[in-house]
Design a protein around this motif. Structure first.
Motif, PDB file in Angstrom:
ATOM      1  N   ALA A  77       0.677  -1.246   0.080  1.00 21.80           N
ATOM      2  CA  ALA A  77       0.028  -0.142  -0.048  1.00 21.80           C
ATOM      3  C   ALA A  77       0.957   1.195  -0.092  1.00 21.80           C
ATOM      4  CB  ALA A  77      -0.996  -0.031   1.311  1.00 21.80           C
ATOM      5  N   LYS A  78       2.011   1.286   0.829  1.00 21.14           N
ATOM      6  CA  LYS A  78       2.806   2.402   0.878  1.00 21.14           C
ATOM      7  C   LYS A  78       3.495   2.647  -0.497  1.00 21.14           C
ATOM      8  CE  LYS A  78       6.769   4.360   3.568  1.00 21.14           C
ATOM      9  NZ  LYS A  78       7.985   4.055   4.471  1.00 21.14           N
ATOM     10  N   MET A  79       3.802   1.542  -1.232  1.00 18.80           N
ATOM     11  CA  MET A  79       4.692   1.882  -2.504  1.00 18.80           C
ATOM     12  C   MET A  79       3.522   2.141  -3.489  1.00 18.80           C
ATOM     13  SD  MET A  79       7.193   1.586  -4.085  1.00 18.80           S
ATOM     14  CE  MET A  79       8.465   0.822  -3.424  1.00 18.80           C
ATOM     15  N   THR A  80       2.465   1.776  -3.464  1.00 21.22           N
ATOM     16  CA  THR A  80       1.047   1.972  -4.489  1.00 21.22           C
ATOM     17  C   THR A  80       0.828   3.596  -4.188  1.00 21.22           C
ATOM     18  OG1 THR A  80       0.406  -0.193  -4.143  1.00 21.22           O
ATOM     19  CG2 THR A  80      -0.932   1.465  -5.092  1.00 21.22           C
ATOM     20  N   ARG A  81       0.962   3.857  -2.839  1.00 26.68           N
ATOM     21  CA  ARG A  81       0.754   5.417  -2.610  1.00 26.68           C
ATOM     22  C   ARG A  81       1.707   6.132  -3.355  1.00 26.68           C
ATOM     23  NH1 ARG A  81      -1.241   8.357   2.258  1.00 26.68           N
ATOM     24  NH2 ARG A  81      -0.473  10.679   1.981  1.00 26.68           N
ATOM     25  N   SER A  82       2.881   5.926  -3.335  1.00 27.71           N
ATOM     26  CA  SER A  82       3.995   6.528  -3.984  1.00 27.71           C
ATOM     27  C   SER A  82       3.857   6.797  -5.662  1.00 27.71           C
ATOM     28  CB  SER A  82       5.401   6.072  -3.668  1.00 27.71           C
ATOM     29  OG  SER A  82       6.469   6.807  -4.400  1.00 27.71           O
ATOM     30  N   VAL A  83       3.412   5.563  -6.317  1.00 26.01           N
ATOM     31  CA  VAL A  83       3.214   5.475  -7.551  1.00 26.01           C
ATOM     32  C   VAL A  83       2.069   6.412  -8.144  1.00 26.01           C
ATOM     33  CG1 VAL A  83       2.424   4.063  -9.569  1.00 26.01           C
ATOM     34  CG2 VAL A  83       4.223   3.308  -7.999  1.00 26.01           C
ATOM     35  N   LEU A  84       0.849   6.187  -7.173  1.00 28.91           N
ATOM     36  CA  LEU A  84      -0.150   7.066  -7.441  1.00 28.91           C
ATOM     37  C   LEU A  84       0.268   8.620  -7.512  1.00 28.91           C
ATOM     38  CD1 LEU A  84      -3.326   7.366  -8.051  1.00 28.91           C
ATOM     39  CD2 LEU A  84      -3.523   6.936  -5.832  1.00 28.91           C
ATOM     40  N   SER A  85       0.959   8.940  -6.410  1.00 32.79           N
ATOM     41  CA  SER A  85       1.470  10.361  -6.294  1.00 32.79           C
ATOM     42  C   SER A  85       2.075  10.643  -7.486  1.00 32.79           C
ATOM     43  CB  SER A  85       2.355  10.511  -4.926  1.00 32.79           C
ATOM     44  OG  SER A  85       2.711  11.641  -4.705  1.00 32.79           O
TER      45      SER A  85
ATOM     46  N   LEU B  18      -4.459  18.734 -13.485  1.00 34.57           N
ATOM     47  CA  LEU B  18      -4.813  19.007 -12.041  1.00 34.57           C
ATOM     48  C   LEU B  18      -3.754  20.080 -11.668  1.00 34.57           C
ATOM     49  CD1 LEU B  18      -5.129  15.375 -10.630  1.00 34.57           C
ATOM     50  CD2 LEU B  18      -7.138  16.831 -10.902  1.00 34.57           C
ATOM     51  N   ARG B  19      -4.509  20.705 -10.428  1.00 36.78           N
ATOM     52  CA  ARG B  19      -3.539  21.843  -9.934  1.00 36.78           C
ATOM     53  C   ARG B  19      -2.886  21.428  -8.552  1.00 36.78           C
ATOM     54  NH1 ARG B  19      -7.780  27.166 -10.011  1.00 36.78           N
ATOM     55  NH2 ARG B  19      -7.954  27.441 -12.424  1.00 36.78           N
ATOM     56  N   ASP B  20      -3.634  20.493  -7.621  1.00 35.82           N
ATOM     57  CA  ASP B  20      -2.866  19.958  -6.411  1.00 35.82           C
ATOM     58  C   ASP B  20      -2.883  18.504  -6.553  1.00 35.82           C
ATOM     59  OD1 ASP B  20      -2.896  22.717  -5.235  1.00 35.82           O
ATOM     60  OD2 ASP B  20      -5.078  22.459  -5.423  1.00 35.82           O
ATOM     61  N   ASN B  21      -1.988  18.180  -5.452  1.00 35.06           N
ATOM     62  CA  ASN B  21      -1.873  16.622  -5.486  1.00 35.06           C
ATOM     63  C   ASN B  21      -2.522  16.057  -4.267  1.00 35.06           C
ATOM     64  OD1 ASN B  21      -0.610  13.952  -5.168  1.00 35.06           O
ATOM     65  ND2 ASN B  21       1.011  14.501  -6.022  1.00 35.06           N
ATOM     66  N   PRO B  22      -3.878  15.525  -4.471  1.00 33.04           N
ATOM     67  CA  PRO B  22      -4.566  15.063  -3.278  1.00 33.04           C
ATOM     68  C   PRO B  22      -3.849  13.856  -2.517  1.00 33.04           C
ATOM     69  CG  PRO B  22      -5.507  14.391  -5.443  1.00 33.04           C
ATOM     70  CD  PRO B  22      -4.507  15.377  -5.689  1.00 33.04           C
ATOM     71  N   VAL B  23      -2.937  13.112  -3.143  1.00 34.10           N
ATOM     72  CA  VAL B  23      -2.433  11.962  -2.561  1.00 34.10           C
ATOM     73  C   VAL B  23      -1.560  12.487  -1.399  1.00 34.10           C
ATOM     74  CG1 VAL B  23      -0.734  10.279  -2.728  1.00 34.10           C
ATOM     75  CG2 VAL B  23      -2.157  10.962  -4.720  1.00 34.10           C
TER      76      VAL B  23
END
Length: 383
Positions: free
Chosen positions: A143-151, A163-168
């Motif tokens: 999950a932590k690595m997936t969050r990084s990829v999504l970001s 997009l304007r901001d990074n919601p991740v």
């Protein structure tokens, strides 16, 4: 107080109006906000209402900035993933294993979990739900690595103006599960483990005995030890240069981090072990010093699995290859070696930029070789 109609977003148009003209043709018209911020009326005339609307939309499309990004907030996340994969594939700074890992997470987890959303629908609540599901099904680390990829994907959308901001970054932080702190082997445990490894028939068949001796006396990572070659050895001086690591596809000619490159002093028993291996015609050390039983570069994943089964078999089920790194650090710390020198032994990055660029520290102290000599189960002789 009236604030008036909000302006159109740059590069978009308002509602399309249609009107039948006196000559029987149709007019389609809309307000369009250009990339310089000005608003203009665009109209097209055609024999039918449908043809007029289609001609207007085509005219707007042709009017749009040809240099504008194809990424928009209305694009599906599955299409953003395709752009992300192309971006990752061209990043020279990424190791091949990192590229493979990022691509696999994007395709196997993010695409089925969020692929049908529009990019503008990547919101904090959606991210929280998605990552919580990944953590439950695949664990905290994934999950932590997936969050990084999504970001990284969202940042790519920001770079393209979608997009304007990074919601991740605003999403809820993942909570790591509580786990027992890793511990080092005591001197007695260390000696017992090495003796049991040497006595294990399967360990000898898989040529793990010498590899474990090397790991436990140097604190190197499995990949680093598996990539050691004779040209990086000076056995007369008793040193080895760590320059590379193995990946599942072979040897990667750089270490995990810049701090991973280092020169280590070798304990005498390791020097003797390496001399024996190089002289043994039954061991193919032409390519690497610790090859697989078939004489090839070891597959890191396979080697990790072999070690796991070995440690379980000999009664050390809590030990991993990183236990040896912890043990080396503990022995050196107990002997009064500085934290900086211990970090150099293990190939850890120093947070101080000044220390990081001081190349003299890259060769670890020779005292480490004496401290990390092989432990023995035999009682010391009386003076």
């Amino acid at each position: 107080m009236r604030t008036g109609r909000p302006p159109l977003t740059v590069g978009t148009w308002g509602d399309i109006s249609t009107l039948r003209m006196p000559n029987g043709s149709w007019r389609a018209r809309a307000r369009y906000r250009d990339y310089d911020g000005t608003v203009t009326q665009i109209a097209r005339f055609r024999p039918t209402r449908t043809e007029a609307i289609s001609a207007l939309k085509l005219a707007i499309t042709e009017r749009q900035d040809p240099t504008a990004s194809a990424l928009t907030g209305h694009m599906r996340v599955k299409l953003l993933i395709e752009v992300y994969l192309e971006d990752v594939a061209t990043r020279a700074s990424l190791a091949p294993t990192s590229r493979e890992r990022y691509a696999k997470l994007a395709v196997d987890l993010i695409k089925p979990g969020m692929g049908d959303l529009q990019v503008r629908e990547i919101t904090v609540p959606a991210i929280n739900r998605f990552l919580a599901a990944i953590a439950r099904k695949h664990g905290y680390g994934t999950a932590k690595m997936t969050r990084s990829v999504l970001s990284g994907m969202v940042q790519l959308a920001i770079d393209h103006g979608a997009l304007r901001d990074n919601p991740v970054r605003q999403a809820r932080r993942l909570e790591a599960p509580r786990r027992q702190s890793p511990r080092a082997l005591s001197v007695a445990e260390h000696a017992e483990l090495l003796d049991k490894v040497a006595a294990d028939r399967k360990a000898r068949e898989l040529d793990l005995v010498d590899l474990i001796e090397f790991l436990s006396a140097t604190g190197t990572r499995i990949g680093e030890a598996s990539a050691v070659r004779t040209r990086y050895l000076d056995l007369d001086a008793g040193v080895v240069e760590i320059t590379a690591t193995t990946i599942d596809g072979g040897i990667q000619e750089w270490t995990k981090t810049d701090a991973g490159w280092r020169v280590l002093a070798l304990p005498p028993h390791v020097v003797a072990t390496l001399r024996r291996r190089i002289a043994d015609p039954a061991i193919n050390t032409d390519e690497v010093l610790f090859p697989s039983p078939l004489g090839r570069v070891r597959n890191r994943s396979n080697t990790t699995g072999e070690l796991r089964r070995l440690f379980d078999r000999i009664g050390f089920d809590w030990v991993t290859s990183h236990t040896f790194r912890k043990t080396v650090a503990t022995r050196l710390d107990e002997a009064g070696i500085s934290a900086r020198q211990v970090a150099d032994q293990l190939g850890h990055r120093n947070p101080s930029m000044t220390t990081d660029v001081y190349m003299g520290r890259k060769t670890t102290v020779a005292a480490a070789a004496t401290i990390l000599g092989r432990p023995s189960t035999r009682e010391p002789e009386s003076p």
